[in-house]
Design a protein around this motif. Structure first.
Motif, PDB file in Angstrom:
ATOM      1  N   UNK A 100     -13.013  19.489 -34.199  1.00  0.00           N
ATOM      2  CA  UNK A 100     -14.367  19.685 -33.668  1.00  0.00           C
ATOM      3  C   UNK A 100     -15.076  20.652 -34.607  1.00  0.00           C
ATOM      4  N   UNK A 101     -15.914  20.130 -35.509  1.00  0.00           N
ATOM      5  CA  UNK A 101     -16.526  20.992 -36.500  1.00  0.00           C
ATOM      6  C   UNK A 101     -15.465  21.584 -37.411  1.00  0.00           C
ATOM      7  N   UNK A 102     -15.434  22.910 -37.483  1.00  0.00           N
ATOM      8  CA  UNK A 102     -14.458  23.598 -38.325  1.00  0.00           C
ATOM      9  C   UNK A 102     -13.181  23.957 -37.573  1.00  0.00           C
ATOM     10  N   UNK A 103     -13.105  23.560 -36.308  1.00  0.00           N
ATOM     11  CA  UNK A 103     -11.942  23.885 -35.481  1.00  0.00           C
ATOM     12  C   UNK A 103     -10.932  22.740 -35.482  1.00  0.00           C
ATOM     13  N   UNK A 104      -9.664  23.128 -35.417  1.00  0.00           N
ATOM     14  CA  UNK A 104      -8.573  22.184 -35.207  1.00  0.00           C
ATOM     15  C   UNK A 104      -7.857  22.642 -33.942  1.00  0.00           C
ATOM     16  N   UNK A 105      -7.938  21.834 -32.895  1.00  0.00           N
ATOM     17  CA  UNK A 105      -7.428  22.229 -31.582  1.00  0.00           C
ATOM     18  C   UNK A 105      -6.202  21.400 -31.244  1.00  0.00           C
ATOM     19  N   UNK A 106      -5.087  22.091 -30.974  1.00  0.00           N
ATOM     20  CA  UNK A 106      -3.827  21.449 -30.615  1.00  0.00           C
ATOM     21  C   UNK A 106      -3.504  21.824 -29.178  1.00  0.00           C
ATOM     22  N   UNK A 107      -3.320  20.846 -28.315  1.00  0.00           N
ATOM     23  CA  UNK A 107      -3.110  21.113 -26.893  1.00  0.00           C
ATOM     24  C   UNK A 107      -2.238  20.026 -26.286  1.00  0.00           C
ATOM     25  N   UNK A 108      -1.725  20.257 -25.064  1.00  0.00           N
ATOM     26  CA  UNK A 108      -0.916  19.233 -24.405  1.00  0.00           C
ATOM     27  C   UNK A 108      -1.672  17.910 -24.287  1.00  0.00           C
ATOM     28  N   UNK A 109      -0.919  16.841 -24.277  1.00  0.00           N
ATOM     29  CA  UNK A 109      -1.495  15.494 -24.214  1.00  0.00           C
ATOM     30  C   UNK A 109      -2.607  15.391 -23.167  1.00  0.00           C
ATOM     31  N   UNK A 110      -3.733  14.859 -23.603  1.00  0.00           N
ATOM     32  CA  UNK A 110      -4.848  14.620 -22.701  1.00  0.00           C
ATOM     33  C   UNK A 110      -5.786  15.787 -22.506  1.00  0.00           C
ATOM     34  N   UNK A 111      -5.491  16.949 -23.127  1.00  0.00           N
ATOM     35  CA  UNK A 111      -6.309  18.134 -22.877  1.00  0.00           C
ATOM     36  C   UNK A 111      -7.025  18.690 -24.111  1.00  0.00           C
ATOM     37  N   UNK A 112      -6.693  18.210 -25.290  1.00  0.00           N
ATOM     38  CA  UNK A 112      -7.263  18.788 -26.503  1.00  0.00           C
ATOM     39  C   UNK A 112      -8.787  18.691 -26.524  1.00  0.00           C
ATOM     40  N   UNK A 113      -9.329  17.576 -26.058  1.00  0.00           N
ATOM     41  CA  UNK A 113     -10.778  17.406 -26.076  1.00  0.00           C
ATOM     42  C   UNK A 113     -11.459  18.405 -25.154  1.00  0.00           C
ATOM     43  N   UNK A 114     -10.864  18.670 -23.995  1.00  0.00           N
ATOM     44  CA  UNK A 114     -11.448  19.637 -23.057  1.00  0.00           C
ATOM     45  C   UNK A 114     -11.496  21.029 -23.675  1.00  0.00           C
ATOM     46  N   UNK A 115     -10.397  21.431 -24.314  1.00  0.00           N
ATOM     47  CA  UNK A 115     -10.376  22.735 -24.983  1.00  0.00           C
ATOM     48  C   UNK A 115     -11.376  22.765 -26.136  1.00  0.00           C
ATOM     49  N   UNK A 116     -11.428  21.690 -26.915  1.00  0.00           N
ATOM     50  CA  UNK A 116     -12.334  21.635 -28.064  1.00  0.00           C
ATOM     51  C   UNK A 116     -13.795  21.757 -27.637  1.00  0.00           C
ATOM     52  N   UNK A 117     -14.145  21.154 -26.502  1.00  0.00           N
ATOM     53  CA  UNK A 117     -15.521  21.237 -26.002  1.00  0.00           C
ATOM     54  C   UNK A 117     -15.885  22.676 -25.647  1.00  0.00           C
ATOM     55  N   UNK A 118     -14.960  23.382 -24.992  1.00  0.00           N
ATOM     56  CA  UNK A 118     -15.201  24.784 -24.634  1.00  0.00           C
ATOM     57  C   UNK A 118     -15.384  25.623 -25.900  1.00  0.00           C
ATOM     58  N   UNK A 119     -14.483  25.447 -26.858  1.00  0.00           N
ATOM     59  CA  UNK A 119     -14.488  26.229 -28.091  1.00  0.00           C
ATOM     60  C   UNK A 119     -15.771  25.983 -28.891  1.00  0.00           C
ATOM     61  N   UNK A 120     -16.189  24.732 -28.977  1.00  0.00           N
ATOM     62  CA  UNK A 120     -17.406  24.396 -29.707  1.00  0.00           C
ATOM     63  C   UNK A 120     -18.621  25.072 -29.079  1.00  0.00           C
ATOM     64  N   UNK A 121     -18.654  25.103 -27.761  1.00  0.00           N
ATOM     65  CA  UNK A 121     -19.747  25.779 -27.064  1.00  0.00           C
ATOM     66  C   UNK A 121     -19.758  27.269 -27.326  1.00  0.00           C
ATOM     67  N   UNK A 122     -18.577  27.874 -27.378  1.00  0.00           N
ATOM     68  CA  UNK A 122     -18.476  29.305 -27.676  1.00  0.00           C
ATOM     69  C   UNK A 122     -19.025  29.597 -29.076  1.00  0.00           C
ATOM     70  N   UNK A 123     -18.671  28.753 -30.040  1.00  0.00           N
ATOM     71  CA  UNK A 123     -19.138  28.968 -31.412  1.00  0.00           C
ATOM     72  C   UNK A 123     -20.662  28.936 -31.492  1.00  0.00           C
ATOM     73  N   UNK A 124     -21.279  27.946 -30.854  1.00  0.00           N
ATOM     74  CA  UNK A 124     -22.748  27.854 -30.880  1.00  0.00           C
ATOM     75  C   UNK A 124     -23.397  29.087 -30.256  1.00  0.00           C
ATOM     76  N   UNK A 125     -22.887  29.483 -29.105  1.00  0.00           N
ATOM     77  CA  UNK A 125     -23.463  30.627 -28.393  1.00  0.00           C
ATOM     78  C   UNK A 125     -23.216  31.931 -29.129  1.00  0.00           C
ATOM     79  N   UNK A 126     -22.048  32.057 -29.760  1.00  0.00           N
ATOM     80  CA  UNK A 126     -21.692  33.261 -30.514  1.00  0.00           C
ATOM     81  C   UNK A 126     -22.667  33.462 -31.677  1.00  0.00           C
TER      82      UNK A 126
END
Length: 376
Positions: A100-126
């Motif tokens: 997701x952008x400059x992030x590489x998110x590794x998470x349990x099966x089926x959850x990586x996209x959910x974590x990536x969405x949160x992280x991407x939002x944090x980056x924009x707001x930061x």
């Protein structure tokens, strides 16, 4: 190593720093039988920090270097997609890996996209938060890796692998040397209610608990701060500054764009704890926080976090321009200076906020009292 050879090595390293960092040459050092190849991030006469393409830093004692050379070519950091491919091989099939952008998110099966969405939002707001305060932050030179382990067992192994001690309060961490955020899926501790899972599924998303989201946000803020020029990855960064910033931004501060909306930026959990702690808090604690924060953290980490949040929140809300100036001042320190003494910490703070710490503490506590009154 002879003094002449050390001089030659120092000259070699200095030359490798010359010019545009994006076009810096690859250097190769051999020390204690191990070969290190990468970017010369910084050095002095005693040590050198080498960055690998994935952003990992290695500290090398120059006295132990037996050979050094430029193998040829310019240094290039790994691309997020190439690093994602490598991590898929390393972690195995029980993990999903998402770019997701400059992030590489590794998470349990089926959850990586959910974590990536949160992280991407944090980056924009930061970036927006500091942009509104007149500070255009640097873009990370390396991909930013976030690893979410399925259970605490895998997480504790990772904690131990970087020389830390597992404990029940530790849910996640950012490590400046590996440059990675590591945590575990907190939903395995307390599964989400079926209604929340069903609601998220109906929207085509995977639900994350509030505790999980808060941990991800907190650690991602650390990662962004250490890769954007706010905190140097090498050196002595005041813990109260690091944790105060993260606890302030993890609540509502990132998303609140109206300056008068102070209440919307309050970290309620930290404020509630500070209220309890206030009864036993002694006068002069602000001076201790500035000069001896590690001792405060060791004595009671939750008291420390509440104090760091409250004081940072006061500075960011009431001394907005000065707070940014202070962050820039300490970020500009020599990262290879061996110690950031209590006297130096105090001098840096007083250079921006004034010498009268008793006045600062009085105004700070009056500000927090005002937050309490607003809550009633």
């Amino acid at each position: 190593m002879s003094s002449f050879r050390l001089y030659s090595l120092a000259a070699f390293l200095f030359a490798s720093l010359a010019g545009n960092a994006c076009a810096a040459p690859v250097v190769e050092l051999t020390a204690d039988g191990t070969k290190y190849r990468g970017l010369n991030v910084l050095h002095d006469k005693n040590v050198c920090w080498i960055a690998a393409p994935d952003g990992t830093y290695q500290r090398i004692s120059l006295g132990n270097v037996t050979s050094f050379r430029k193998p040829g070519g310019e240094f290039h950091s790994a691309s997020p997609s190439s690093l994602a491919t490598e991590l898929r091989k390393q972690l195995g099939r029980i993990y999903d890996v998402q770019n997701k952008g400059n992030f590489v998110v590794c998470a349990p099966k089926g959850k990586a996209q959910a974590y990536a969405d949160v992280i991407s939002g944090v980056e924009r707001s930061f970036n927006s938060y500091f942009g509104r305060r007149g500070w255009t932050l640097d873009r990370s030179q390396f991909p930013l890796v976030v690893v979410v382990h399925p259970t605490r067992r895998e997480f504790d192994k990772e904690v131990q692998s970087v020389g830390m001690t597992p404990n029940s309060l530790l849910k996640g961490f950012y490590h400046p040397q590996t440059n990675r955020v590591t945590l575990y899926d907190l939903d395995t501790d307390a599964p989400l209610p079926p209604a929340e899972v069903a609601k998220a599924s109906g929207n085509g998303k995977t639900a994350l608990s509030d505790a999980t989201r808060q941990t991800v946000i907190h650690e991602t803020i650390h990662q962004l701060a250490f890769n954007s020029g706010l905190h140097p990855r090498v050196g002595n960064n005041p813990r109260w500054v690091i944790e105060g910033l993260a606890t302030m931004l993890e609540a509502g501060a990132l998303d609140s764009t109206v300056r008068s909306d102070t209440e919307g930026r309050i970290n309620q959990d930290r404020l509630d704890w500070f209220r309890k702690y206030r009864a036993t808090r002694r006068k002069g604690t602000v001076a201790d926080l500035i000069t001896n924060d590690e001792a405060m953290f060791a004595a009671n980490s939750l008291d420390f976090y509440s104090e760091a949040w409250a004081f940072t929140f006061y500075l960011a809300e009431s001394r907005r321009a000065d707070y940014v100036r202070y962050l820039k001042r300490i970020a500009a320190r020599d990262p290879l200076e061996n110690e950031y003494t209590p006297q130096q910490r105090l001098a840096d703070f007083q250079a921006v906020f004034g010498k009268d710490l008793r006045l600062v503490e009085t105004q700070f506590l009056r500000f927090v009292d005002g937050l309490q009154q607003d809550e009633k």
